[in-house]
Design a protein around this motif. Structure first.
Motif, mmCIF file in Angstrom:
data_model
loop_
_atom_site.group_PDB
_atom_site.id
_atom_site.type_symbol
_atom_site.label_atom_id
_atom_site.label_comp_id
_atom_site.label_asym_id
_atom_site.label_seq_id
_atom_site.Cartn_x
_atom_site.Cartn_y
_atom_site.Cartn_z
ATOM 1 N N GLY A 13 -13.605 1.206 40.029
ATOM 2 C CA GLY A 13 -13.880 0.262 41.103
ATOM 3 C C GLY A 13 -13.001 -0.967 40.958
ATOM 4 N N GLN A 14 -13.434 -2.063 41.508
ATOM 5 C CA GLN A 14 -12.721 -3.338 41.357
ATOM 6 C C GLN A 14 -13.305 -4.026 40.134
ATOM 7 O OE1 GLN A 14 -13.014 -5.999 44.698
ATOM 8 N NE2 GLN A 14 -11.871 -7.596 43.649
ATOM 9 N N VAL A 15 -12.790 -3.651 38.962
ATOM 10 C CA VAL A 15 -13.381 -4.115 37.704
ATOM 11 C C VAL A 15 -12.382 -4.811 36.787
ATOM 12 C CG1 VAL A 15 -15.321 -2.499 37.704
ATOM 13 C CG2 VAL A 15 -13.139 -1.781 36.736
ATOM 14 N N ASP A 67 -25.905 -6.547 38.158
ATOM 15 C CA ASP A 67 -25.204 -7.516 39.002
ATOM 16 C C ASP A 67 -23.862 -7.828 38.353
ATOM 17 O OD1 ASP A 67 -24.622 -9.327 40.982
ATOM 18 O OD2 ASP A 67 -25.839 -10.929 40.106
ATOM 19 N N THR A 68 -22.958 -6.850 38.394
ATOM 20 C CA THR A 68 -21.671 -6.970 37.717
ATOM 21 C C THR A 68 -20.684 -7.793 38.536
ATOM 22 O OG1 THR A 68 -20.717 -5.011 38.756
ATOM 23 C CG2 THR A 68 -21.956 -4.653 36.713
ATOM 24 N N GLY A 70 -17.148 -8.181 40.375
ATOM 25 C CA GLY A 70 -16.334 -7.164 41.035
ATOM 26 C C GLY A 70 -17.204 -6.130 41.738
ATOM 27 N N ARG A 71 -16.721 -4.894 41.713
ATOM 28 C CA ARG A 71 -17.442 -3.806 42.386
ATOM 29 C C ARG A 71 -17.303 -2.528 41.558
ATOM 30 N NH1 ARG A 71 -13.973 -2.819 46.003
ATOM 31 N NH2 ARG A 71 -13.340 -0.802 45.200
ATOM 32 N N ASP A 73 -17.626 1.406 41.502
ATOM 33 C CA ASP A 73 -17.720 2.580 42.371
ATOM 34 C C ASP A 73 -18.295 3.791 41.646
ATOM 35 O OD1 ASP A 73 -16.629 1.133 44.463
ATOM 36 O OD2 ASP A 73 -14.587 1.784 44.034
#
Length: 92
Positions: A13-15, A67-68, A70-71, A73
């Motif tokens: 994901g966006q991490v 509740d990280t 970024g995002r 997936d």
């Protein structure tokens, strides 16, 4: 204390560039795990954690549903026997 394990998780994901590794380190230290989090060249973050299976599952649940930054997936993990070679939880 429960069965001691090593969990290696790959987070998609966006991490990267969002504080995800630092967030992961904080959660792992709160839980009492050792290991590390590192960026991979393909955009994923690899998380290696050692401790009780129950504690590793807590971290895995946070990686998937917490509740990280970024995002996230998706998360893929494998389980193994711990090496015991980590002092604390590092950012690599």
């Amino acid at each position: 204390m429960g069965e001691q394990v090593r969990m290696t998780a790959w987070v998609r994901g966006q991490v990267q560039q969002v504080g995800f590794r630092w967030w992961t380190r904080s959660r792992a230290l709160e839980i009492g795990l050792s290991g590390y989090a590192s960026n991979l060249s393909d955009g994923r973050v690899q998380v290696v954690a050692e401790g009780s299976r129950e504690d590793c599952e807590k971290l895995l649940d946070l990686l998937r549903h917490g509740d990280t930054p970024g995002r996230v997936d998706g998360v893929t993990e494998i389980w193994a026997t711990p090496d015991g070679g980590y002092d604390g939880f590092a950012i690599r």
